[in-house]
Scaffold this motif. Structure first.
Motif, PDB file in Angstrom:
ATOM      1  N   GLY A   3       0.909  -1.193  -0.025  1.00 56.09           N
ATOM      2  CA  GLY A   3      -0.170  -0.044  -0.111  1.00 56.09           C
ATOM      3  C   GLY A   3       0.890   1.344   0.112  1.00 56.09           C
ATOM      4  N   PRO A   4       0.174   2.424  -0.251  1.00 55.83           N
ATOM      5  CA  PRO A   4       1.098   3.680  -0.487  1.00 55.83           C
ATOM      6  C   PRO A   4       1.042   4.032   1.019  1.00 55.83           C
ATOM      7  CG  PRO A   4      -1.189   4.005  -1.001  1.00 55.83           C
ATOM      8  CD  PRO A   4      -1.096   2.560  -0.806  1.00 55.83           C
ATOM      9  N   GLY A   5       2.386   4.934   1.422  1.00 55.00           N
ATOM     10  CA  GLY A   5       2.201   5.216   2.712  1.00 55.00           C
ATOM     11  C   GLY A   5       2.384   4.438   3.896  1.00 55.00           C
ATOM     12  N   PHE A  42      16.749   4.821   3.855  1.00 54.67           N
ATOM     13  CA  PHE A  42      15.457   4.242   3.520  1.00 54.67           C
ATOM     14  C   PHE A  42      14.165   5.416   3.625  1.00 54.67           C
ATOM     15  CE2 PHE A  42      17.915   0.105   4.209  1.00 54.67           C
ATOM     16  CZ  PHE A  42      17.418  -0.567   3.278  1.00 54.67           C
ATOM     17  N   GLY A  43      14.485   6.172   4.501  1.00 53.98           N
ATOM     18  CA  GLY A  43      13.322   7.279   4.658  1.00 53.98           C
ATOM     19  C   GLY A  43      12.509   6.747   5.901  1.00 53.98           C
ATOM     20  N   ILE A  44      11.740   7.450   6.343  1.00 56.54           N
ATOM     21  CA  ILE A  44      10.835   7.313   7.698  1.00 56.54           C
ATOM     22  C   ILE A  44       9.896   6.399   7.309  1.00 56.54           C
ATOM     23  CG2 ILE A  44       9.178   8.133   9.066  1.00 56.54           C
ATOM     24  CD1 ILE A  44      10.680  10.856   9.357  1.00 56.54           C
ATOM     25  N   SER A  96       4.285  10.803   1.259  1.00 57.00           N
ATOM     26  CA  SER A  96       5.479  10.854   0.683  1.00 57.00           C
ATOM     27  C   SER A  96       6.510  11.276   1.869  1.00 57.00           C
ATOM     28  CB  SER A  96       5.771  11.508  -0.555  1.00 57.00           C
ATOM     29  OG  SER A  96       5.711  12.980  -0.034  1.00 57.00           O
ATOM     30  N   GLU A  97       7.771  10.914   1.814  1.00 62.69           N
ATOM     31  CA  GLU A  97       8.786  11.442   2.629  1.00 62.69           C
ATOM     32  C   GLU A  97       8.664  13.005   2.740  1.00 62.69           C
ATOM     33  OE1 GLU A  97      11.025   9.998   4.677  1.00 62.69           O
ATOM     34  OE2 GLU A  97      10.099   8.149   3.999  1.00 62.69           O
ATOM     35  N   ASN A  98       8.159  13.780   1.729  1.00 60.99           N
ATOM     36  CA  ASN A  98       8.129  15.111   2.104  1.00 60.99           C
ATOM     37  C   ASN A  98       6.672  15.664   2.958  1.00 60.99           C
ATOM     38  OD1 ASN A  98      10.183  16.069   0.306  1.00 60.99           O
ATOM     39  ND2 ASN A  98       9.030  14.896  -1.214  1.00 60.99           N
ATOM     40  N   ASP A  99       6.009  14.805   3.302  1.00 64.47           N
ATOM     41  CA  ASP A  99       4.793  14.927   4.019  1.00 64.47           C
ATOM     42  C   ASP A  99       5.117  14.809   5.454  1.00 64.47           C
ATOM     43  OD1 ASP A  99       2.772  15.563   1.951  1.00 64.47           O
ATOM     44  OD2 ASP A  99       3.075  13.537   1.493  1.00 64.47           O
ATOM     45  N   HIS A 145      14.741  12.874  -0.641  1.00 59.98           N
ATOM     46  CA  HIS A 145      13.669  12.523  -1.094  1.00 59.98           C
ATOM     47  C   HIS A 145      12.763  13.279  -1.782  1.00 59.98           C
ATOM     48  CE1 HIS A 145      14.210   8.490   0.944  1.00 59.98           C
ATOM     49  NE2 HIS A 145      14.741   9.281   1.933  1.00 59.98           N
ATOM     50  N   GLN A 146      12.703  13.370  -3.077  1.00 60.14           N
ATOM     51  CA  GLN A 146      11.835  14.456  -3.710  1.00 60.14           C
ATOM     52  C   GLN A 146      10.533  14.228  -4.152  1.00 60.14           C
ATOM     53  OE1 GLN A 146      13.313  17.552  -4.062  1.00 60.14           O
ATOM     54  NE2 GLN A 146      15.129  16.694  -2.933  1.00 60.14           N
ATOM     55  N   GLU A 147       9.904  12.990  -3.872  1.00 63.53           N
ATOM     56  CA  GLU A 147       8.713  12.534  -4.734  1.00 63.53           C
ATOM     57  C   GLU A 147       7.559  13.374  -3.809  1.00 63.53           C
ATOM     58  OE1 GLU A 147       9.449   9.673  -1.293  1.00 63.53           O
ATOM     59  OE2 GLU A 147      10.497  10.615  -2.793  1.00 63.53           O
ATOM     60  N   TRP A 148       6.501  13.760  -4.534  1.00 63.96           N
ATOM     61  CA  TRP A 148       5.344  14.186  -3.943  1.00 63.96           C
ATOM     62  C   TRP A 148       4.195  13.619  -4.493  1.00 63.96           C
ATOM     63  CZ3 TRP A 148       5.557  18.156  -0.332  1.00 63.96           C
ATOM     64  CH2 TRP A 148       6.654  18.988  -0.381  1.00 63.96           C
TER      65      TRP A 148
END
Length: 899
Positions: A38-40, A118-120, A436-439, A624-627
Motif C-alpha cells: 500500500g501507499p504510505g 530508506f526514509g521514515i 511521501s517523505e516530504n509530508d 526524497h523529492q517525490e510528492w
C-alpha cells in the motif's frame, strides 16, 4: 561454567537448508504483505493512531544524527544525542520528554533504517516486516529447541504469527509497534533461557541478558507481565535438572536476568524515579481503567474469519475462533500425554499454566487480583494478555503434528498453518495513509498534535511537565513556522533576542536586556534543562502554569546557552548500564579467545556495526523529492494527519480532484479565496465551507468565524470567505460539507472510506487589533496585589439557536500574562440558579500567554442550554478567569443579559 548436557556441535547445527523454516518465514512475510503493497503507511484511527509512528521515528532521527529536513531558517540543527530522552518538536515545538518514559527500541531500528537512506516511511514498513519475521522465526526455533519436528515447529510459528492480536497491533492499533515487537521477544527469551539450561556458559548468560534487556527496552507493560512468568519458567526448568547442575542453572539464569536489568537501567530507572514530574495521574482512570476491559463471552470471536471491526460495540481484541480451537487441541494433546504416562517436557506444562492463567486474568473473575497486585493497573487493558496467551497457544499447538508420523504429520502441520493464515488475513480491511517523505515535517507533526488533540505520540499528554496546566493546543513555536521566537518577558524589559543555534538538546541565544528581567523561553521545562549565561552556569526556573523554562537575567547583552543535561538519577543509571555493558563485552569476547569460529563471527558482527555507524554518521543525507498529487486534507474520524488523497475525495456524486488556497497567511478582515477542481459539474450539490479554529472539533460547540457556499455548477468553482475584523490570531481550517436537496452527503475516499469533519490545509491568521487604551473596562483580571493582566471590555450574550447561547467577549491585554488562564462562563436565571456553564482554556487557539500587551482579542464562547429553558428567565452571565493549576481565581465580572 557448569557441567552441561552432552550436546555435540553436529546436534547444534542444522543439516542443510530446513524447508520448514523457509516455509515459516514465508508465512511471516504473508502477514507483512499488506504493509508493503500500500501507499504510505497503514492508517489506523479507532484502535490507535498510526501517525504516532511518524512522530516517534522523526524525533529519534533528530536526536541521533540531527534533522536536515527542516527549513534553513530554523538555524543549524544537529543531533548526535544517545540515548534520546527528549522530543525537540513534541508539544508543538516546546519539547516533550516522551523517550524518558516510553520504551522505544523498535523505533531505534526504524530510525536507523531512516538514517541509512530508506526514509521514515520505509523505515517503519521494514521495521514492522522485521517484527513479523522475528516473531515467526523465534517461535519456530523455540519449538525446535523443545524437540518438535519441522511440521510442529511450522505450525507453532504460523499460529503465533497469525494470532489475531498480533495482527491487531499493526493493522488496527497501528501505533503499538513496541507491543508488537514484544511478540518476537517472548519466544526469544524462552529460547535463550532453555539454551542456558541446556549448557550454562558465558555466551548463554550474555544472550539471555541481552534478550531480557531488549524486552525491558521494547515495551514496559509487556516486560511487567512476562517477567514473573520468565522467572517462574527458569525456576521450573532448573528444578527439573539433577543435583548440582540445578543450582548452577538457577544461579546463572538469575544472574543473566539481573544483568539484563542492569543493561536496561538507563531507561527504566529514570522512568520509575521521575513519574512524579509529569502528568501521569490519568493513566489508569476513565477509559484506561482495567475494569472496563475484561472479557467474558466475547473472549473468543464466533466467526472463523476474524473480524477486525471497531464499531457498534464490536472490537477485535479477542481470541480468534481457529486460534482458540487449536489451543484447546494443543492442551488436550498435552493432557492425553500426561494421562498415558508419556514423558512431557516441563516447558509444555509451563505453557499450559501460562495459557490458563492469562485467559483467567482477562475475565471479570480475576478483578480482585487487578485490585490488589501493585503496578498491574498500569497494564490498563486486561486483553493485553492476549499476546502472552498467543505465545502459550502457539507452543502447545506445535505438539499436534508430532502426534502423527510421516507424511500425515507434514499434511496436518501445513493444513492447520494455512487455516490459521486464512482465518487471520481474510478479514483484514487495510486502510492506508498516503504519504511521501516530504509530508513528514515538523510543521505537519505539530499540526497533527493540534488537530488530533494528541501530544508527542501519546493520547493523554501524560508526559507534559506537571507545571504545564492547562495543557496547550498550540504554541508560539508552531505559530512562528516551527522556529523558536524570542522569549516572553514576565518581568523587566527585553530589547531583543536572537536564536543563534538550535540542537535537539541545546539552544544558543543572543539576548539584550534593558533591565533585570525574568524571561520564559519557548521550551518546556523538565529537570535536566540548565543555563549558561556568558560562560557562567546559572539555574533556570519552572514557570508554574506555563511549564516553560524561566531564566532571570541582569541588564545588558548576554550570550545564553540552554542545554539539556542528565540529572543525577539518569547519570547514575547510565553508569550502571555502562558497567553492565562492560561485563557483557567480557562475557561476549572471552569465548572468542578459545573458539576460532566464534572469534570470526564476532569480528564480522563488529565490522558490520562499525560500517553501519560510519555510514549513518558520515554518509550524505538521502534526498526524497517525490510528492503525491491530490487534495491535501485531514479528517478527525479517519485520518487527522494532513495528507494528500491521490485519487481525490467524493462528496456524494461530486468528485474533488484538487483545490488551491490563494494564501496560507491572513490578517483579520482579509478575504480568502478557495478554488476547487472537480471531475465534472454537480449542479444539485451545494458545497459549504466553514472557517473555524483548528481545534474547533475538539471543543464543540465552537463558533464559525466565516462561511460561504455555492452549487458546483462547473468543473472549476471558487468560494470567497470574508474574515471579520475581530477574528483572533491562530491556526484555522476550512471545514467542508456537501448538501443535496437538504441532505448532507457522505464524504468518502476513492476507496470508499468514510471521512468526517473534513478539513483542508490550515491557514494562519496573524496580527491583532491595537487598543487605544481609552476603552471602558467592565473589570480586570490578574494576580492579587499586582497590576491587572487582562481587562474585559465587552461580554455580549446572543442566542445562536434555541439550544445554544453564545457570548462575545472582547479583552484588552494589559501586560504579559504569566500563564494561560482558564475561563469559566456561567449563566444564571432570575432566581440566581445556574442554568448553564462552561469551563475551558481561554482562547485555546491563541492562549493568553501569547497575547500582545496593548492589543484587543475577541473570542466567542458557545454554551448548551437546557431544551426547556425560557429565554426570558436568563438574567446574568458570570465571567471568571482562574489558574487551572492552582484553581485560584484571577477575577470575576457579572453582566446582565439585558445589557
Amino acid at each position: 561454567m557448569c557441567d552441561g548436557d552432552s550436546v555435540t556441535a553436529s546436534q547444534e547445527r542444522a543439516d542443510g537448508i530446513d524447508p520448514y523454516l523457509l516455509l515459516a518465514l514465508f508465512f511471516s512475510l504473508l502477514a507483512a504483505l499488506p504493509l508493503l503493497v500500500g501507499p504510505g503507511i497503514v492508517n489506523t484511527r479507532a484502535g490507535g493512531d498510526s501517525p504516532f509512528l511518524l512522530q516517534r521515528v522523526y524525533e529519534l532521527g533528530a536526536n541521533l544524527r540531527g534533522d536536515k529536513r527542516v527549513d534553513a531558517r530554523s538555524a543549524n540543527l544537529r543531533g548526535g544525542v544517545f540515548p534520546a530522552r527528549w522530543m525537540p518538536y513534541g508539544a508543538y515545538g516546546l519539547g516533550y520528554p516522551a523517550f524518558n518514559f516510553y520504551a522505544a527500541l523498535p523505533y531505534y531500528i526504524a530510525s536507523l533504517l531512516d538514517l541509512s537512506g530508506f526514509g521514515i516511511i520505509w523505515g517503519i514498513k521494514l521495521t514492522q516486516t522485521l517484527g513479523f519475521l522475528l516473531a515467526g522465526l523465534m517461535m519456530y526455533l523455540l519449538a525446535r529447541r523443545l524437540d518438535m519436528r519441522g511440521p510442529g515447529a511450522l505450525l507453532g510459528s504460523a499460529v503465533y504469527t497469525f494470532a489475531p492480536f498480533h495482527l491487531v497491533n499493526v493493522y488496527v492499533r497501528g501505533d503499538a509497534l513496541s507491543e508488537f515487537y514484544a511478540f518476537a521477544l517472548f519466544p526469544l527469551l524462552i529460547w535463550a533461557m532453555l539454551g542456558l539450561c541446556r549448557r550454562p556458559s558465558l555466551r548463554s548468560v550474555a544472550f539471555l541478558a541481552v534478550a531480557y534487556a531488549s524486552l525491558m527496552l521494547t515495551h514496559n507493560i509487556s516486560a511487567l507481565l512476562f517477567s514473573p512468568l520468565l522467572g517462574l519458567w527458569l525456576l521450573i526448568e532448573s528444578l527439573a535438572r539433577d543435583g548440582r547442575k540445578r543450582w548452577c542453572i538457577l544461579a546463572t539464569g538469575a544472574g543473566a536476568l539481573v544483568l539484563g536489568l542492569v543493561l536496561s537501567a538507563w531507561f527504566w530507572l529514570p522512568a520509575l524515579r521521575e513519574t512524579s514530574l509529569v502528568q501521569l495521574g490519568e493513566q489508569t482512570s476513565g477509559y484506561f481503567h482495567y475494569a472496563g476491559h475484561f472479557r467474558g463471552a466475547d473472549l473468543v470471536q464466533g466467526s472463523v474469519i476474524h473480524d477486525y471491526t471497531i464499531a457498534g460495540g464490536r472490537d477485535p481484541f479477542a481470541m480468534g475462533l481457529v486460534q482458540a480451537a487449536v489451543g484447546c487441541l494443543g492442551l488436550l494433546a498435552l493432557v492425553l500425554r500426561v494421562v498415558k504416562g508419556r514423558k512431557v517436557r516441563s516447558s509444555f506444562l509451563m505453557a499450559a499454566f501460562v495459557l490458563l492463567l492469562s485467559t483467567w486474568l482477562m475475565t471479570p473473575s480475576s478483578q480482585w487480583v487487578w485490585d490488589h497486585v501493585p503496578l498491574l493497573p498500569f497494564v490498563q487493558f486486561p486483553w493485553r494478555l492476549l499476546s502472552i496467551q498467543a505465545f502459550a497457544i502457539a507452543l502447545l499447538a506445535s505438539q499436534l503434528p508430532d502426534l502423527l508420523k510421516g507424511p500425515p504429520s507434514m499434511v496436518l502441520g501445513i493444513l492447520l498453518a494455512s487455516l490459521a493464515t486464512v482465518a487471520a488475513l481474510a478479514g483484514l480491511r487495510v486502510d492506508y495513509l498516503p504519504l511521501s517523505e516530504n509530508d513528514v515535517t515538523p510543521q505537519h507533526l505539530m499540526l497533527y498534535e493540534t488537530y488530533s488533540g494528541n501530544i508527542g505520540g501519546t493520547v493523554r499528554h501524560e508526559y507534559l511537565p506537571r507545571e504545564m496546566v492547562p495543557r496547550p493546543f498550540t504554541s508560539a513555536v508552531q505559530l512562528n513556522g516551527g522556529r523558536k521566537p524570542p522569549p516572553l518577558v514576565l518581568e523587566g524589559e527585553l530589547k531583543g533576542a536572537g536564536l543563534l543555534e538550535r540542537h535537539p538538546h541545546r539552544e544558543v541565544w543572543e539576548v539584550d536586556v534593558a533591565e533585570r528581567a525574568l524571561l520564559a523561553f519557548h521550551t518546556a521545562y523538565y529537570p535536566g534543562w540548565e543555563a549558561t549565561v556568558d560562560g557562567v552556569p546559572q539555574g533556570v526556573e519552572s514557570l508554574a502554569g506555563l511549564g516553560l523554562v524561566g531564566l532571570r537575567l541582569s541588564s545588558g547583552s548576554h550570550r545564553v546557552l540552554l542545554h539539556f543535561e542528565p540529572t543525577p538519577v539518569r547519570r547514575y543509571a547510565a553508569w550502571l548500564s555502562l558497567a553492565g555493558l562492560g561485563l557483557l563485552l567480557f562475557l561476549t569476547i572471552y569465548p572468542a579467545l578459545r573458539y576460532t569460529a566464534y572469534r570470526r563471527g564476532l569480528l564480522i558482527a563488529a565490522c558490520a556495526v562499525v560500517s553501519l555507524t560510519a555510514w549513518i554518521a558520515l554518509g550524505p543525507p538521502v534526498s526524497h523529492q517525490e510528492w503525491l498529487a491530490g487534495p491535501l486534507v485531514m479528517d478527525f474520524a479517519r485520518a487527522p494527519y494532513l495528507h494528500p488523497e491521490p485519487e481525490g475525495v467524493w462528496f456524494g456524486e461530486a468528485h474533488l480532484r484538487d483545490y488551491s488556497l490563494a494564501t496560507r497567511r491572513l490578517h483579520p478582515g482579509d478575504d480568502l479565496e478557495v478554488e476547487f477542481g472537480w471531475d465534472q459539474a454537480a449542479p444539485n450539490i451545494r458545497l459549504q465551507v466553514e472557517f473555524v479554529s483548528a481545534v474547533a472539533h475538539l471543543m464543540e460547540p465552537s463558533p464559525v468565524w466565516a462561511e460561504a457556499s455555492a452549487f458546483i455548477a462547473d468543473d472549476t468553482s471558487s468560494l470567497r470567505l470574508s474574515l471579520p475584523q475581530e477574528v483572533p490570531p491562530g491556526l484555522y481550517v476550512l471545514r467542508l460539507k456537501a448538501v443535496e436537496h437538504g441532505e448532507e452527503q457522505p464524504i468518502l475516499t476513492a476507496r470508499g472510506r468514510e471521512m468526517h469533519r473534513l478539513a483542508l490545509a490550515p491557514v494562519e491568521v496573524e496580527g491583532s487589533r491595537s487598543a487605544s487604551g481609552q476603552e471602558e473596562a467592565l473589570g480586570t483580571f490578574g494576580p492579587e496585589r499586582e497590576p491587572p493582566v487582562i481587562a474585559l471590555l465587552e461580554a455580549t450574550p446572543y442566542r445562536l439557536d434555541e439550544d445554544t447561547l453564545g457570548v462575545r467577549l472582547t479583552w484588552r491585554s494589559e501586560r504579559q500574562a504569566p500563564l494561560n488562564y482558564a475561563l469559566s462562563l456561567r449563566v444564571h436565571d432570575t432566581e440566581g440558579e445556574r442554568i448553564a456553564s462552561r469551563d475551558m482554556t481561554l482562547s485555546p487557539n491563541y492562549p493568553t500567554s501569547l497575547w500582545t500587551p496593548g492589543h484587543l482579542v475577541t473570542n466567542r464562547v458557545l454554551l448548551h442550554l437546557p431544551s426547556d429553558v425560557d429565554e426570558r428567565v436568563l438574567d446574568h452571565v458570570e465571567v471568571v478567569l482562574y489558574d487551572r493549576l492552582t484553581l485560584k481565581g484571577a477575577g470575576t465580572v457579572t453582566m446582565s443579559m439585558s445589557q
